[in-house]
Design a protein around this motif. Sequence first.
Motif, PDB file in Angstrom:
ATOM      1  N   THR A  53      28.320  77.409 -11.978  1.00  0.00           N
ATOM      2  CA  THR A  53      28.162  76.566 -13.165  1.00  0.00           C
ATOM      3  C   THR A  53      29.492  76.431 -13.914  1.00  0.00           C
ATOM      4  OG1 THR A  53      25.871  77.280 -13.378  1.00  0.00           O
ATOM      5  CG2 THR A  53      26.864  76.315 -15.325  1.00  0.00           C
ATOM      6  N   PHE A  54      30.284  77.485 -13.886  1.00  0.00           N
ATOM      7  CA  PHE A  54      31.552  77.535 -14.626  1.00  0.00           C
ATOM      8  C   PHE A  54      32.618  76.621 -14.035  1.00  0.00           C
ATOM      9  CE2 PHE A  54      35.795  79.337 -15.290  1.00  0.00           C
ATOM     10  CZ  PHE A  54      35.839  79.423 -16.674  1.00  0.00           C
ATOM     11  N   VAL A  55      32.688  76.546 -12.681  1.00  0.00           N
ATOM     12  CA  VAL A  55      33.790  75.790 -12.065  1.00  0.00           C
ATOM     13  C   VAL A  55      33.764  74.327 -12.483  1.00  0.00           C
ATOM     14  CG1 VAL A  55      34.121  77.286 -10.051  1.00  0.00           C
ATOM     15  CG2 VAL A  55      32.520  75.384  -9.914  1.00  0.00           C
ATOM     16  N   ARG A  56      34.967  73.788 -12.661  1.00  0.00           N
ATOM     17  CA  ARG A  56      35.136  72.393 -13.056  1.00  0.00           C
ATOM     18  C   ARG A  56      35.914  71.664 -11.980  1.00  0.00           C
ATOM     19  NH1 ARG A  56      31.659  73.735 -15.840  1.00  0.00           N
ATOM     20  NH2 ARG A  56      31.659  74.122 -18.062  1.00  0.00           N
ATOM     21  N   GLU A  57      36.028  70.363 -12.140  1.00  0.00           N
ATOM     22  CA  GLU A  57      36.773  69.553 -11.186  1.00  0.00           C
ATOM     23  C   GLU A  57      38.202  70.075 -11.080  1.00  0.00           C
ATOM     24  OE1 GLU A  57      37.836  64.891 -10.291  1.00  0.00           O
ATOM     25  OE2 GLU A  57      36.302  65.390 -11.770  1.00  0.00           O
ATOM     26  N   GLY A  58      38.637  70.272  -9.851  1.00  0.00           N
ATOM     27  CA  GLY A  58      39.987  70.771  -9.603  1.00  0.00           C
ATOM     28  C   GLY A  58      40.068  72.281  -9.473  1.00  0.00           C
ATOM     29  N   ASP A  59      39.002  73.003  -9.850  1.00  0.00           N
ATOM     30  CA  ASP A  59      38.983  74.467  -9.730  1.00  0.00           C
ATOM     31  C   ASP A  59      38.745  74.872  -8.274  1.00  0.00           C
ATOM     32  OD1 ASP A  59      39.315  74.643 -12.442  1.00  0.00           O
ATOM     33  OD2 ASP A  59      37.273  75.321 -12.876  1.00  0.00           O
ATOM     34  N   THR A  60      39.035  76.134  -7.982  1.00  0.00           N
ATOM     35  CA  THR A  60      38.761  76.710  -6.664  1.00  0.00           C
ATOM     36  C   THR A  60      38.046  78.034  -6.856  1.00  0.00           C
ATOM     37  OG1 THR A  60      40.719  75.676  -5.682  1.00  0.00           O
ATOM     38  CG2 THR A  60      39.784  77.545  -4.506  1.00  0.00           C
ATOM     39  N   ASP A  81      28.275  72.647  -0.956  1.00  0.00           N
ATOM     40  CA  ASP A  81      27.798  71.366  -1.498  1.00  0.00           C
ATOM     41  C   ASP A  81      27.869  71.370  -3.023  1.00  0.00           C
ATOM     42  OD1 ASP A  81      27.318  70.229   0.959  1.00  0.00           O
ATOM     43  OD2 ASP A  81      25.156  70.611   0.938  1.00  0.00           O
ATOM     44  N   THR A  82      27.453  72.486  -3.630  1.00  0.00           N
ATOM     45  CA  THR A  82      27.492  72.605  -5.082  1.00  0.00           C
ATOM     46  C   THR A  82      28.932  72.467  -5.582  1.00  0.00           C
ATOM     47  OG1 THR A  82      25.561  74.057  -5.077  1.00  0.00           O
ATOM     48  CG2 THR A  82      26.948  74.119  -7.045  1.00  0.00           C
ATOM     49  N   LEU A  83      29.850  73.166  -4.916  1.00  0.00           N
ATOM     50  CA  LEU A  83      31.255  73.095  -5.313  1.00  0.00           C
ATOM     51  C   LEU A  83      31.803  71.681  -5.135  1.00  0.00           C
ATOM     52  CD1 LEU A  83      32.537  76.445  -3.771  1.00  0.00           C
ATOM     53  CD2 LEU A  83      32.313  75.911  -6.215  1.00  0.00           C
ATOM     54  N   THR A  84      31.482  71.056  -4.007  1.00  0.00           N
ATOM     55  CA  THR A  84      31.967  69.702  -3.727  1.00  0.00           C
ATOM     56  C   THR A  84      31.447  68.726  -4.777  1.00  0.00           C
ATOM     57  OG1 THR A  84      32.035  70.202  -1.370  1.00  0.00           O
ATOM     58  CG2 THR A  84      32.045  67.874  -1.971  1.00  0.00           C
ATOM     59  N   ASP A  85      30.155  68.863  -5.142  1.00  0.00           N
ATOM     60  CA  ASP A  85      29.570  67.989  -6.166  1.00  0.00           C
ATOM     61  C   ASP A  85      30.294  68.137  -7.504  1.00  0.00           C
ATOM     62  OD1 ASP A  85      27.728  67.112  -4.321  1.00  0.00           O
ATOM     63  OD2 ASP A  85      26.056  68.305  -5.113  1.00  0.00           O
ATOM     64  N   ARG A  86      30.829  69.330  -7.762  1.00  0.00           N
ATOM     65  CA  ARG A  86      31.524  69.579  -9.026  1.00  0.00           C
ATOM     66  C   ARG A  86      33.015  69.265  -8.921  1.00  0.00           C
ATOM     67  NH1 ARG A  86      28.194  72.069 -12.481  1.00  0.00           N
ATOM     68  NH2 ARG A  86      29.862  72.787 -13.832  1.00  0.00           N
ATOM     69  N   ILE A  97      40.827  80.383   4.826  1.00  0.00           N
ATOM     70  CA  ILE A  97      40.184  79.075   4.706  1.00  0.00           C
ATOM     71  C   ILE A  97      40.251  78.616   3.257  1.00  0.00           C
ATOM     72  CG2 ILE A  97      37.959  77.856   4.813  1.00  0.00           C
ATOM     73  CD1 ILE A  97      37.258  79.506   7.240  1.00  0.00           C
ATOM     74  N   ASP A  98      40.677  77.370   3.080  1.00  0.00           N
ATOM     75  CA  ASP A  98      40.742  76.763   1.755  1.00  0.00           C
ATOM     76  C   ASP A  98      40.284  75.315   1.913  1.00  0.00           C
ATOM     77  OD1 ASP A  98      41.371  75.626  -0.688  1.00  0.00           O
ATOM     78  OD2 ASP A  98      43.299  76.655  -0.851  1.00  0.00           O
ATOM     79  N   THR A  99      39.153  74.972   1.280  1.00  0.00           N
ATOM     80  CA  THR A  99      38.616  73.613   1.449  1.00  0.00           C
ATOM     81  C   THR A  99      39.413  72.561   0.680  1.00  0.00           C
ATOM     82  OG1 THR A  99      36.981  73.858  -0.323  1.00  0.00           O
ATOM     83  CG2 THR A  99      36.278  74.459   1.913  1.00  0.00           C
ATOM     84  N   ASN A 100      40.502  72.986   0.022  1.00  0.00           N
ATOM     85  CA  ASN A 100      41.431  72.016  -0.558  1.00  0.00           C
ATOM     86  C   ASN A 100      42.252  71.348   0.541  1.00  0.00           C
ATOM     87  OD1 ASN A 100      41.168  71.880  -3.429  1.00  0.00           O
ATOM     88  ND2 ASN A 100      41.932  73.973  -3.540  1.00  0.00           N
ATOM     89  N   THR A 101      42.245  71.975   1.730  1.00  0.00           N
ATOM     90  CA  THR A 101      43.028  71.445   2.852  1.00  0.00           C
ATOM     91  C   THR A 101      42.099  70.825   3.891  1.00  0.00           C
ATOM     92  OG1 THR A 101      42.927  73.450   4.203  1.00  0.00           O
ATOM     93  CG2 THR A 101      44.679  73.341   2.543  1.00  0.00           C
ATOM     94  N   PRO A 102      42.582  69.841   4.637  1.00  0.00           N
ATOM     95  CA  PRO A 102      41.766  69.249   5.700  1.00  0.00           C
ATOM     96  C   PRO A 102      41.347  70.279   6.752  1.00  0.00           C
ATOM     97  CG  PRO A 102      43.677  67.865   5.241  1.00  0.00           C
ATOM     98  CD  PRO A 102      43.856  69.139   4.465  1.00  0.00           C
ATOM     99  N   THR A 103      42.240  71.227   7.082  1.00  0.00           N
ATOM    100  CA  THR A 103      41.919  72.262   8.072  1.00  0.00           C
ATOM    101  C   THR A 103      40.791  73.157   7.569  1.00  0.00           C
ATOM    102  OG1 THR A 103      44.210  72.243   8.817  1.00  0.00           O
ATOM    103  CG2 THR A 103      42.873  74.131   9.473  1.00  0.00           C
TER     104      THR A 103
END
Length: 196
Positions: A53-60, A81-86, A97-103
């Motif tokens: 709930t706390f994470v905002r757009e651009g957060d990791t 999915d929850t993180l992506t929606d936010r 693994i970091d979903t900020n990257t395409p890999t």
Amino acid sequence: MLVGYARTSTLDQKAGLEGQERELIAAGCERLFIEQVSSVDVRAREELAEALTFVREGDTLVVTKLDRLARSVAHLLEVLDTLTDRGAALRILNMGIDTNTPTGKLMLTVLGGVAEFEREIMLERQREGIAKAKAAGKYRGRKATARAKSEEVLKLHREGVGGTQIAKRLEIGRASVYRILSEASDGLNADAGAEG
């Protein structure tokens, strides 16, 4: 902002929790959510819910290991999915693994695909097993559900026994008890409405 989440299963694992906390701080996490709770009891994982709930757009959201976050690949994909929606990402330190990257996105997508494939194979084997058992005359189907105990539920309820106690006595789930009571109540209301 980097948001850290740490979890251990029991109070005995205090050192493990402190180690996760150190790793998250070293990774640059500015806010930490920490709890000691079993991975199986998802509803009890209040700190994880708060972190999501706390994470905002651009957060990791950052975790030290995958098993600290998710109990299964399906649960991992739900969190993702929850993180992506936010508009947030996920970083798993020990896997790199970091979903900020395409890999990173690719790696998690592959994990999800493998999990789905495994589930399909399991279901296929289950269907084959049921078909063999039926052919051999050994298949009995599911055991009777809580609905088979409806009369007992209603009788105990009329005697003033509470839902939790009914569930314990009859060894069925509380939700099943309340569903039976609700259906009986709806039936009575429908009968009363038809008479009026």
